[in-house]
Design a protein around this motif. Structure first.
Motif, mmCIF file in Angstrom:
data_model
loop_
_atom_site.group_PDB
_atom_site.id
_atom_site.type_symbol
_atom_site.label_atom_id
_atom_site.label_comp_id
_atom_site.label_asym_id
_atom_site.label_seq_id
_atom_site.Cartn_x
_atom_site.Cartn_y
_atom_site.Cartn_z
ATOM 1 N N LEU A 43 0.869 -1.250 0.046
ATOM 2 C CA LEU A 43 0.165 0.080 -0.087
ATOM 3 C C LEU A 43 0.937 1.219 0.126
ATOM 4 O O LEU A 43 0.331 2.283 -0.443
ATOM 5 C CB LEU A 43 -0.988 -0.040 1.007
ATOM 6 N N TRP A 44 2.118 1.279 0.540
ATOM 7 C CA TRP A 44 2.972 2.460 0.636
ATOM 8 C C TRP A 44 4.024 2.501 -0.520
ATOM 9 O O TRP A 44 4.740 3.291 -0.484
ATOM 10 C CB TRP A 44 3.653 2.566 1.962
ATOM 11 N N ALA A 94 -1.964 3.191 -1.658
ATOM 12 C CA ALA A 94 -3.133 3.529 -0.449
ATOM 13 C C ALA A 94 -3.999 4.858 -1.003
ATOM 14 O O ALA A 94 -5.054 4.696 -1.002
ATOM 15 C CB ALA A 94 -2.459 4.007 0.914
#
Length: 389
Positions: A57-58, A79
């Protein structure tokens, strides 16, 4: 010994104790099955050297999202891309809920009209929209928008700096600043104050019997916070003017054809269900209510607004909740016409990262949260309009 034995048998045959035991056993079984499935999936993914977890997600997303209500660049994280998809889903679904409620209510009332032509037209509207799959309507409206409007290089100039083409509807926009946010918050506060003012004057009129116009005070209450915010913050309006190009129109606020097609499809399809719900709610009210209102001199539109619909709400609200839930869930069909909703962003993420379980789990969690939030709100509203014994 006999007393202890009798006590144990009483616990076994106690309905409350058995109910608690069954619930605990069911919860434990669900946890065990979930643990087994998670461990099995993790082991199989590890054997195939497929990464797991939510660390992706990052990482940098690296893909473009054509429509975004917030600032987004391909260099942003997965994200943030997921957040854009969630906001796109909420935006189109919320608008569809509002429009479907308005259109469906009008159609449902028209279905009960004493004019046979109007009643039959409304019946035709309902039957056509309820018996054709939503996906076909999405394809239909998208094809109509794309094929009937000219290409971008031949965009129609509706007004100065306002363009219409198969690339969308483009208008000038305002560059949003923190000062404008403050003015917007003041506007919401003003609306709340106006509502409270109207309610207070209505309660005073009922208590004293003195009729006074409420709109001057309500208008002042609505405008005062905005005026104060403007004087304090002194916001500036920086316009972003559209600039036509050969392949696209840059700048301004753009209403993309995918968004319009999805909004129209969701709205019309749901409005047919809303119309039937409203019609059934109105017909559930006894004829004596109409006659009593007519005997007091109320005209039919006023009777419908003040007498019939408030009573029909207790019948309308429960099935309306299911319709609203279906609107949010049916928005996932947006992927068929290329609208970048939550599902489309998640699919792109799965293709790029090679991880499927985590993105699917996330968008299932989002849909579950939205559905629960809608259910809680509608149940609260249903409790407010329910008849008190």
């Amino acid at each position: 010994m006999q007393a202890a034995s009798d006590s144990r048998w009483r616990v076994i045959y106690d309905l409350r104790a058995r109910a608690i035991f069954y619930q605990v056993a069911c919860a434990a079984a669900v946890v065990l099955v979930a643990t087994f499935l998670f461990k099995n999936a993790s082991d199989n993914l590890a054997k195939q050297n497929i990464a797991t977890g939510f660390a992706y997600l990052w990482r940098e997303a690296g893909f473009v999202i054509s429509q975004s209500p917030i600032d987004y660049q391909p260099a942003d994280s997965y994200a943030r891309a997921l957040l854009v998809g969630i906001l796109n889903t909420i935006r189109v679904s919320a608008l569809a809920v509002v429009l479907a409620t308005i259109i469906g209510t009008l159609v449902g009332i028209g279905r009960l009209s004493s004019n046979p032509l109007l009643a039959r037209l409304m019946m035709l509207y309902i039957e056509v929209l309820r018996n054709v799959p939503l996906l076909l309507f999405l394809f239909l409206w998208y094809a109509i928008i794309v094929t009937t409007l000219p290409p971008v290089r031949e965009a129609i100039t509706v007004l100065p700096h306002v363009y219409l083409s198969n690339g969308g509807f483009v208008i000038p926009s305002v560059a949003w600043t923190p000062s404008l946010t403050g003015v917007a918050i003041a506007g919401v506060l003003g609306i709340a104050l106006a509502v409270l003012t109207v309610r207070a004057m209505r309660a005073r009129r009922i208590a004293t019997g003195i009729e006074r116009r409420s709109w001057p005070l309500a208008t002042a209450a609505a405008l005062a916070p905005v005026a104060i915010a403007v004087l304090i913050l002194r916001p500036t309006l920086d316009m972003d003017w559209p600039t036509p190009g050969r392949f696209r129109i840059s700048g301004g606020a753009q209403l993309m054809p995918e968004f319009v097609a999805l909004l129209v499809g969701l709205t019309l399809s749901a409005s047919a269900n809303v119309a039937e719900i409203v019609r059934s709610g109105i017909t559930s009210i006894k004829k004596g209510q109409w006659e009593a209102a007519a005997s007091l001199g109320l005209r039919r539109p006023l009777t419908l607004r003040l007498v019939i619909l408030p009573q029909a709400l207790r019948v309308i609200i429960p099935p309306m909740t299911s319709t609203y839930l279906n609107i949010f869930k049916n928005s996932s069909l947006a992927i068929a016409i290329g609208y970048p909703d939550l599902v489309m962003v998640s699919n792109t993420t799965m293709n790029q990262t090679g991880q499927a379980i985590e993105p699917i789990a996330l968008f299932m969690l989002v849909y579950l949260s939205l559905s629960l939030a809608i259910s809680v709100f509608m149940n609260w509203y249903n409790a407010r309009v329910a008849l008190r014994g």
